[in-house]
Write an enzyme that holds these catalytic residues in place. Structure first.
Site, PDB file in Angstrom:
ATOM      1  N   GLY A   1      42.739   6.962  35.850  1.00 36.72           N
ATOM      2  CA  GLY A   1      41.478   7.383  35.250  1.00 36.72           C
ATOM      3  C   GLY A   1      40.409   6.339  35.501  1.00 36.72           C
ATOM      4  O   GLY A   1      40.682   5.131  35.508  1.00 36.72           O
TER       5      GLY A   1
ATOM      6  N   GLY B   1      36.967   6.853  34.096  1.00 39.12           N
ATOM      7  CA  GLY B   1      35.819   7.042  33.232  1.00 39.12           C
ATOM      8  C   GLY B   1      35.490   5.724  32.557  1.00 39.12           C
ATOM      9  O   GLY B   1      35.814   4.649  33.078  1.00 39.12           O
ATOM     10  N   LEU B   2      34.871   5.783  31.398  1.00 36.93           N
ATOM     11  CA  LEU B   2      34.489   4.536  30.734  1.00 36.93           C
ATOM     12  C   LEU B   2      35.703   3.672  30.409  1.00 36.93           C
ATOM     13  O   LEU B   2      35.704   2.462  30.671  1.00 36.93           O
ATOM     14  CB  LEU B   2      33.705   4.838  29.458  1.00 36.93           C
ATOM     15  N   ALA B   3      36.742   4.265  29.835  1.00 38.88           N
ATOM     16  CA  ALA B   3      37.928   3.481  29.479  1.00 38.88           C
ATOM     17  C   ALA B   3      38.634   2.967  30.731  1.00 38.88           C
ATOM     18  O   ALA B   3      39.016   1.800  30.807  1.00 38.88           O
ATOM     19  CB  ALA B   3      38.870   4.321  28.626  1.00 38.88           C
ATOM     20  N   GLY B   4      38.829   3.836  31.717  1.00 37.60           N
ATOM     21  CA  GLY B   4      39.555   3.441  32.918  1.00 37.60           C
ATOM     22  C   GLY B   4      38.823   2.420  33.766  1.00 37.60           C
ATOM     23  O   GLY B   4      39.399   1.419  34.202  1.00 37.60           O
TER      24      GLY B   4
ATOM     25  N   SER C   1      22.987  17.849  23.043  1.00 31.14           N
ATOM     26  CA  SER C   1      23.379  16.622  22.370  1.00 31.14           C
ATOM     27  C   SER C   1      23.147  16.656  20.865  1.00 31.14           C
ATOM     28  O   SER C   1      22.161  17.219  20.379  1.00 31.14           O
ATOM     29  CB  SER C   1      22.597  15.446  22.958  1.00 31.14           C
TER      30      SER C   1
ATOM     31  N   ARG D   1      30.269  16.788  12.426  1.00 30.40           N
ATOM     32  CA  ARG D   1      30.377  17.941  13.312  1.00 30.40           C
ATOM     33  C   ARG D   1      31.263  19.045  12.762  1.00 30.40           C
ATOM     34  O   ARG D   1      30.943  20.229  12.897  1.00 30.40           O
ATOM     35  CB  ARG D   1      30.913  17.478  14.681  1.00 30.40           C
TER      36      ARG D   1
ATOM     37  N   GLU E   1      40.074   8.655  24.911  1.00 32.12           N
ATOM     38  CA  GLU E   1      40.383   9.958  24.338  1.00 32.12           C
ATOM     39  C   GLU E   1      41.828  10.371  24.578  1.00 32.12           C
ATOM     40  O   GLU E   1      42.345  11.253  23.881  1.00 32.12           O
ATOM     41  CB  GLU E   1      39.435  11.026  24.909  1.00 32.12           C
TER      42      GLU E   1
END
Length: 640
Positions: free
Chosen positions: A41, A43-46, A285, A332, A427
């Site tokens: 991955g 994305g931001l974490a990866g 958003s 939410r 996530e």
């Protein structure tokens, strides 16, 4: 039965992370070069994890099924990122961010992990600003903040309506710098299809090159999964179409426990479904709820009228009425259920009746159209492209939709799963959000895990592994995993059915949304648990996967992902049926207060449920990690 040791440090809450960093084992710089880490991955974490580990001296291989890490779904997080900086001098603090997150998750998250998240949030903004992320600024040059749901302070940093994109570009630049320096070996268009376990520890993966079809084995000393959420099990969601569960699901089938799969986030501000032709839904958003007011007509007979023709006294600003303290910025899950409630009463906007208005007329009068355009212009442009309507002239129409999953692979305080050597970030894990994620916290968790947690905690594991002792990718375990991948590929291509993969994905999505969506019942979940296995059986008998395995074959990719969704969907419904309470995004209609709010059962369900795979056709084992709150008192959530 799996052992679920959370490894939460002892001592005062505010001291746990500092003490833990001081106590964990270290790997000396010379030895770091002898260890290899796989990160799946980007994305931001990866991306943040891969670049951080490479900068520390580890050898890193990074795998992403996109053609570029810039296409990761983190790009779609529009509204902002939380941090307890208190720049607005409105009373924010690390403890308040921690408490808001625990409360927002309906007291179903691990206390220590959430406090650590709040602690490191203050460092994330400095890190990203130093990378050149163009956060919005006040006139004097200070970074600007705005409010998000579930908070009464302004702690959300943003870059107009494209915060995720800008943060991803920052993390991408860090990643590509290390790639350019030869510290990270980047494998694009490579999909992980199996996890390799050697001696009870995660020691590698098997991937398929999505361009050539080649099956490859890669060995390492540790594996990090940062592959995002599984919301596309519903087919229609705000996720990118490529988002899937395959990496974490294949890890689950190799022994990693899957925690709280039923915890799905429904986001209240999505553009409503307009037809069966749609492949995904588009999110507006949550930041829009700062200045937009949400309403429906008070009278059923007005719902088809032009909203401009409905007088102010005939409008029901239902969130402001139901939750006066938080108003349009309530969490939410609460805002979504309230929207569903007024639509169920027959007051929903539009021909379908599945929509509410998000109105900016007051904001335009207060700020002027240019002021609103400066804050949200690109979001209004997106809305116009999809609906051909101008939100400057007429209210947006929105309705809840699947947006995020709080469940994921179980991890301890070090972010390691119950399989030693398998770490899970962002996530893809379950640890930080409980039963409902607050807005602007996904980006916070991804970067916290990648930049500020895993660089410390992975060393605690690697220090127990002899340098240079990783197994060969030619070993029996790797060959067995490759044979497993090839056998599944052959099974798809040998299928003589006539139905495309999308046919089954749509049908699964309808079952999941009807019976395991915004509201769940015992009867509905039992129906789903009858229908999903039957659909899965039909899938294997009737699916058509054209083409070959030796080339690019998107039908083959999708078949594997939908096959995993058909198994995961059953586990989600089983988890939802077993959890006889309502909490956060898990709303069981049998368990609610007279005003329609969630009714938790803290005596029986104050725990994380971690499901353990027992083999094909067998009922998975439900393990439990108690959630012992030492510093926060569980109470009924109140946003009124």
């Amino acid at each position: 039965m799996a052992t679920l040791d959370s490894k939460v440090p002892a001592g005062p809450l505010a001291d746990k992370w500092r003490k833990h960093k001081a106590d964990i084992k270290l790997v000396n710089p010379a030895n770091k070069r002898k260890y290899e880490v796989i990160v799946v991955g980007a994305g931001l974490a990866g991306s943040s994890a891969a670049s951080s580990l490479a900068d520390m001296g580890y050898k890193v291989k990074n795998f992403v099924f996109h053609d570029s890490p810039r296409r990761a779904h983190s790009i779609a997080a529009q509204g902002g990122i939380n941090a307890a900086k208190n720049y607005q001098n409105d009373g924010d603090s690390v403890y308040r961010l921690f408490y808001d997150t625990i409360k927002g998750g309906d007291y179903r998250a691990r206390e220590a992990n959430v406090h650590r998240l709040a602690e490191v949030s203050v460092n994330i903004i400095d890190q990203c600003a130093a990378q050149g992320v163009p956060f919005a600024r006040e006139y004097g040059g200070l970074l600007a903040n705005r409010s998000f749901g579930g908070a009464q302070v302004s702690r959300t940093f943003y870059a107009r309506g494209q915060t995720g994109q800008q943060l991803l570009l920052g993390a991408y630049s860090a990643l590509m710098r290390t790639v350019g320096q030869g510290l990270v070996e980047l494998h694009t268009q490579s999909e992980m299809l199996d996890l390799v376990i050697v001696g009870g520890q995660a020691k590698g993966i098997v991937v398929r090159n999505l361009v050539t079809g080649a099956i490859e084995r890669h060995a390492a000393d540790a594996v990090v999964l940062a592959t995002g959420g599984y919301g596309n099990v519903f087919n229609l969601s705000t996720y990118a179409r490529g988002s899937n569960t395959t990496a974490i699901w294949r890890a689950y089938k190799r022994g990693a426990c899957f925690a709280n799969p039923c915890y799905t986030q429904i986001h209240p501000t999505c553009i409503p479904v307009s037809g069966d032709y749609q492949s995904k839904l588009t999110l507006m958003s949550e930041s829009l709820r700062n200045d937009g007011r949400i309403w429906v007509p008070k009278k059923k007979e007005d719902r088809l009228k032009n909203p401009a023709e409905i007088a102010e006294e005939d409008r029901d600003y239902f969130l402001e009425r139901m939750y006066p303290s938080f108003g349009n910025l309530c969490p939410r899950d609460i805002a979504s259920r309230a929207a569903k409630r007024v639509c169920d009463e027959g007051r929903g906007a539009g021909t379908s009746g599945l929509g509410v208005y998000l109105d900016f007329s007051d904001a335009i009068r207060r700020l002027g159209e240019n002021g609103v355009r400066e804050r949200y212009g690109n979001l209004f442009d997106i809305y116009h492209e999809i609906t051909a309507e101008s939100a400057y002239k007429t209210p947006m129409r929105i309705f809840p939709a699947v947006h995020y999953t709080m469940g994921g692979l179980w991890v301890d305080y070090n972010l390691m799963s119950n399989v030693p050597g398998l770490f899970v970030l962002g996530e893809a894990n379950f640890s930080d959000h409980g039963a409902n994620r607050l807005g602007a916290s996904a980006l916070m968790q991804g970067l916290a895990d990648g930049y500020f947690v895993i660089p410390y905690t992975i060393g605690d594991y690697l220090a127990t592994q002899k340098p240079g002792s990783r197994p060969s990718a030619d070993g029996a375990e790797f060959k067995g995993a490759e044979e497993n991948v090839r056998a599944m590929t052959k099974r798809f291509l040998d299928s003589k059915g006539k139905q495309p993969v999308s046919h089954f994905h749509k049908r699964l999505g309808k079952i999941m949304w009807e019976f395991c969506g915004m509201a769940r019942t015992k009867d509905g979940l039992e129906k789903a648990l009858q229908q999903i296995p039957a659909l899965r059986e039909e899938f294997w008998a009737s699916v058509c996967v054209p083409g070959s395995a030796e080339t690019m074959n998107q039908s083959l990719e999708q078949a594997g992902r939908v096959a995993d969704f058909l198994e995961l969907g059953e586990l989600m419904c089983r988890d939802a049926l077993t959890r006889e309470e309502s909490c956060g995004g898990h709303f069981r209609e049998e368990h609610q207060y007279p005003d329609g709010e969630c009714k938790r059962d803290d005596e029986k369900f104050a725990h994380a449920a971690a499901w353990e795979y027992q083999g094909a056709g067998k009922t998975p084992l439900r393990n439990v990690e108690p959630l012992n709150y030492e510093f926060v008192k569980m109470s009924v959530r109140n946003y009124k």
